[in-house]
Motif scaffolding. Structure first.
Motif, PDB file in Angstrom:
ATOM      1  N   UNK A  23       0.804  -1.216   0.000  1.00  0.00           N
ATOM      2  CA  UNK A  23       0.000   0.000   0.000  1.00  0.00           C
ATOM      3  C   UNK A  23       0.845   1.277   0.000  1.00  0.00           C
ATOM      4  N   UNK A  24       2.140   1.148  -0.312  1.00  0.00           N
ATOM      5  CA  UNK A  24       2.963   2.344  -0.473  1.00  0.00           C
ATOM      6  C   UNK A  24       2.505   3.075  -1.737  1.00  0.00           C
ATOM      7  N   UNK A  25       2.527   4.382  -1.707  1.00  0.00           N
ATOM      8  CA  UNK A  25       1.961   5.184  -2.800  1.00  0.00           C
ATOM      9  C   UNK A  25       3.038   5.542  -3.818  1.00  0.00           C
ATOM     10  N   UNK A  58      -8.674   1.781  -7.153  1.00  0.00           N
ATOM     11  CA  UNK A  58      -8.030   1.908  -5.850  1.00  0.00           C
ATOM     12  C   UNK A  58      -7.571   3.360  -5.706  1.00  0.00           C
ATOM     13  N   UNK A  59      -7.541   3.896  -4.490  1.00  0.00           N
ATOM     14  CA  UNK A  59      -7.140   5.304  -4.331  1.00  0.00           C
ATOM     15  C   UNK A  59      -5.638   5.564  -4.379  1.00  0.00           C
ATOM     16  N   UNK A  60      -4.823   4.526  -4.566  1.00  0.00           N
ATOM     17  CA  UNK A  60      -3.378   4.759  -4.602  1.00  0.00           C
ATOM     18  C   UNK A  60      -2.979   5.452  -5.903  1.00  0.00           C
ATOM     19  N   UNK A  61      -1.898   6.232  -5.851  1.00  0.00           N
ATOM     20  CA  UNK A  61      -1.453   7.077  -6.957  1.00  0.00           C
ATOM     21  C   UNK A  61      -1.271   6.288  -8.256  1.00  0.00           C
ATOM     22  N   UNK A  88      -7.625  -1.323  -2.475  1.00  0.00           N
ATOM     23  CA  UNK A  88      -6.184  -1.158  -2.248  1.00  0.00           C
ATOM     24  C   UNK A  88      -5.496  -2.513  -2.291  1.00  0.00           C
ATOM     25  N   UNK A  89      -4.214  -2.474  -2.617  1.00  0.00           N
ATOM     26  CA  UNK A  89      -3.412  -3.686  -2.684  1.00  0.00           C
ATOM     27  C   UNK A  89      -3.294  -4.347  -1.312  1.00  0.00           C
ATOM     28  N   UNK A  90      -2.975  -5.632  -1.323  1.00  0.00           N
ATOM     29  CA  UNK A  90      -2.637  -6.345  -0.094  1.00  0.00           C
ATOM     30  C   UNK A  90      -1.519  -5.559   0.595  1.00  0.00           C
ATOM     31  N   UNK A  91      -1.569  -5.442   1.895  1.00  0.00           N
ATOM     32  CA  UNK A  91      -0.488  -4.749   2.587  1.00  0.00           C
ATOM     33  C   UNK A  91       0.541  -5.775   3.064  1.00  0.00           C
ATOM     34  N   UNK A  92       1.792  -5.489   2.765  1.00  0.00           N
ATOM     35  CA  UNK A  92       2.890  -6.346   3.214  1.00  0.00           C
ATOM     36  C   UNK A  92       3.505  -5.818   4.505  1.00  0.00           C
ATOM     37  N   UNK A  93       2.874  -4.821   5.118  1.00  0.00           N
ATOM     38  CA  UNK A  93       3.312  -4.323   6.420  1.00  0.00           C
ATOM     39  C   UNK A  93       4.771  -3.914   6.431  1.00  0.00           C
ATOM     40  N   UNK A  94       5.515  -4.477   7.372  1.00  0.00           N
ATOM     41  CA  UNK A  94       6.929  -4.126   7.557  1.00  0.00           C
ATOM     42  C   UNK A  94       7.807  -4.545   6.378  1.00  0.00           C
ATOM     43  N   UNK A  95       7.289  -5.355   5.479  1.00  0.00           N
ATOM     44  CA  UNK A  95       8.070  -5.833   4.338  1.00  0.00           C
ATOM     45  C   UNK A  95       8.009  -4.884   3.146  1.00  0.00           C
ATOM     46  N   UNK A  96       7.149  -3.891   3.183  1.00  0.00           N
ATOM     47  CA  UNK A  96       7.009  -2.994   2.040  1.00  0.00           C
ATOM     48  C   UNK A  96       8.299  -2.200   1.830  1.00  0.00           C
TER      49      UNK A  96
END
Length: 192
Positions: A23-25, A58-61, A88-96
């Motif tokens: 979910x990083x933009x 999805x609202x991401x850029x 929005x995409x799956x979130x990979x949390x700390x792995x992003x």
């Protein structure tokens, strides 16, 4: 089920580098903008009635930029679409932000666990494919008219898995290209 056109956002620099975006933009790169234009032209040529469909992203850029380029290539007003945060995409949390090699170096045991159960594995502070599938199933239940969707690779994997009745061992392994799109006609997924 109405016709559903699914378009993955165009390439970003993080895609090209093999980084987990989640979910990083991250914006599109030049190649990604070209993929979006191509998908818009091909959609207009192959499914001209799609101009009258509902358009949602999805609202991401990277998905908004893809949608606007795509609509422009179709001869439509670029900004006339709606956003839905459930896409929005799956979130990979700390792995992003990490590459696969960096993850293996920093969390080798967790990478092995993910490879053993890609469907059920949850990265630290992240989301599993099983969790994403529940989220997308809720969205799919709301689709009541022909729709063009611009979202993400993980979202399309679980969407295709839900539509085709694929199991948890196959769904997370599906290849989702950025230079083609999927048309769900009510019984099959056709890639164009």
């Amino acid at each position: 089920m109405p016709t559903l056109v699914f378009i993955r956002h165009g390439e970003t620099d993080w895609n090209a580098e093999g980084r987990f975006q989640g979910q990083q933009d991250i914006p599109l790169n030049a190649r990604g903008r070209g993929q979006a234009r191509r998908n818009g032209r091909v959609l207009a040529e192959n499914l001209p009635q799609a101009a009258g469909y509902d358009f949602v992203a999805s609202p991401l850029k990277r998905t908004r930029e893809t949608m606007e380029i795509l609509r422009g290539a179709m001869g439509l007003e670029p900004a006339e679409y709606r956003l839905d945060p459930i896409l929005k995409e799956i979130t990979f949390g700390d792995w992003e932000g990490f590459t696969g090699a960096e993850l293996k170096a920093n969390w080798p045991d967790r990478v092995v666990a993910r490879e053993a159960d890609k469907w059920g594995f949850t990265p630290p502070a992240g989301e599993s494919y099983a969790m994403l599938s529940e989220r997308i199933a809720r969205w799919l239940d709301t689709v009541d008219r022909p729709t063009v969707v611009v979202s993400h690779g993980g979202v399309c994997r679980v969407l295709q898995g839900l539509l085709l009745g694929l199991g948890p061992e196959r769904t997370p392994m599906l290849d989702i290209p950025q230079d083609r799109f999927m048309i769900w006609d009510g019984k099959d997924a056709i890639w164009v």
